[in-house]
Scaffold this active site. Structure first.
Site, PDB file in Angstrom:
ATOM      1  CG  ASN A  53      -2.126  -0.885   1.099  1.00  0.00           C
ATOM      2  OD1 ASN A  53      -2.516  -1.260  -0.009  1.00  0.00           O
ATOM      3  ND2 ASN A  53      -2.728  -1.240   2.216  1.00  0.00           N
ATOM      4  CB  SER A  54       3.739   2.300   2.151  1.00  0.00           C
ATOM      5  OG  SER A  54       3.051   2.213   3.390  1.00  0.00           O
ATOM      6  N   GLY A 282      -2.626   4.903   7.630  1.00  0.00           N
ATOM      7  CA  GLY A 282      -1.229   4.873   8.083  1.00  0.00           C
ATOM      8  C   GLY A 282      -0.272   4.492   6.968  1.00  0.00           C
ATOM      9  CG  ASP A 283      -0.745   0.693   5.116  1.00  0.00           C
ATOM     10  OD1 ASP A 283      -0.069   0.576   6.151  1.00  0.00           O
ATOM     11  OD2 ASP A 283      -1.583  -0.148   4.737  1.00  0.00           O
ATOM     12  CB  ALA A 284      -2.248   6.610   2.649  1.00  0.00           C
TER      13      ALA A 284
END
Length: 328
Positions: A53-54, A282-284
């Protein structure tokens, strides 16, 4: 298509790839869930898992094809094929290890009246082997990258792979970044975590993870700013100069500890009616942060981009985003 601005392959992520299978359902008694969801007409396939995702978000923010790469384990099956095409569509250079025996890891995302429930099945994501990493065509991604990001979840799968890239980063003057990822990682995988954290130039986490990290170490403080400072001052591997700790706190300010000082940065507040889904925020944040870091921007710019990306993601269903970012 190669990046023309010196960003080709600049950022590498390694982690547990999960194919998010997302659909709007009329009830939540879905078993066998994954196949049933797949048969729905409105199903979305998203290349998920925390690190992926990140990396996808960083790639989206950079808008430079091939700027990011990713490794993890999938199965040789239809979901593996979906994962490959989803990663490719996102512009990420993905070198997956394909396991013959285990199915691709999936995360069923059931949306009922705007509320989501997630059911993850790691399967092949648990099977990554360092032999894959050592293959010349895969190690080439490590060699090319200047920044390497790994979420703590990968400590449960291949600590050996993490150690290899962490030591490479230290020896080659590259930036290595880790995420605390979850309270259970801080509690039950402490030994593996302790081994790799000295190599981390940046440590990310949220306030819950930070407090558990503090508790496990007997620091006797729940103050997030104090904890961030202590994390930034943990011992460093030889060749590493300093560490920056970045702790998010949902709607509260982001805490950054560096050089014995703590700064806080406000997040972009969102009216409640615009909030669709906090999953992946949080990943973003990390993805947005990394997109500026790899371009040599200031910490302030990195945090700003992280907050921007998180703000975009929570207005979308799942860890998805519009075609182009509107960040400057």
């Amino acid at each position: 298509m190669a990046a023309s601005n010196g960003l080709e392959g600049v950022l590498l992520g390694m982690g547990n790839p999960l194919l998010d299978i997302s659909a709007v359902v009329d009830e939540d008694k879905h078993l066998p869930m994954y196949d049933e969801l797949s048969s729905k007409g409105n199903v979305e396939y998203i290349a998920g898992g925390a690190t992926q995702n990140s990396i996808r978000v960083a790639q989206w923010m950079l808008q430079t094809p091939g700027a990011t790469s990713y490794m993890g384990c999938i199965g040789k099956d239809k979901y593996g094929e979906e994962m490959k095409s989803a990663a490719k569509a996102a512009g990420v250079t993905a070198h997956y290890y394909e396991d013959e025996a285990a199915p691709t890891g999936t995360c069923a995302v059931c949306v009922v009246g705007g509320e989501r429930s997630l059911i993850a099945n790691l399967s092949a994501a648990n099977c990554y082997k360092s032999e894959h990493l050592k293959k010349p065509e895969n190690w080439a991604l490590v060699e090319k990258a200047k920044y390497i990001y790994i979420a703590g979840f990968f400590l449960t799968v291949s600590p050996e792979s993490i150690q290899l890239v962490a030591e490479h980063a230290a020896a080659s003057n590259k930036v290595f970044l880790m995420n605390l990822s979850a309270p259970f990682i801080c509690e039950f995988f402490r030994d593996a975590q302790e081994k790799v954290l000295p190599y981390a130039d940046y440590i990310f986490g949220n306030e819950t993870e930070a407090r558990i990290f503090s508790k496990v170490r007997g620091w006797e403080t729940e103050n997030v700013e104090e904890i961030a400072l202590k994390i930034s001052q943990l011992p460093l591997a030889s060749g590493k100069q300093k560490r920056i700790a970045v702790i998010t706190q949902g709607a509260d300010p982001v805490v950054v500890a560096e050089d014995g000082k703590v700064k806080t940065f406000p997040v972009i507040l969102l009216p409640k009616e615009k909030l669709v889904d906090t999953n992946g925020a949080g990943d973003a944040f990390v993805g947005g942060f990394l997109s500026q870091l790899v371009q040599g921007k200031s910490i302030e710019d990195c945090v700003k981009a992280g907050c921007y990306a998180a703000n975009v993601i929570i207005q979308q269903s799942g860890c998805t985003y519009p075609e182009k970012p509107d960040f400057n």
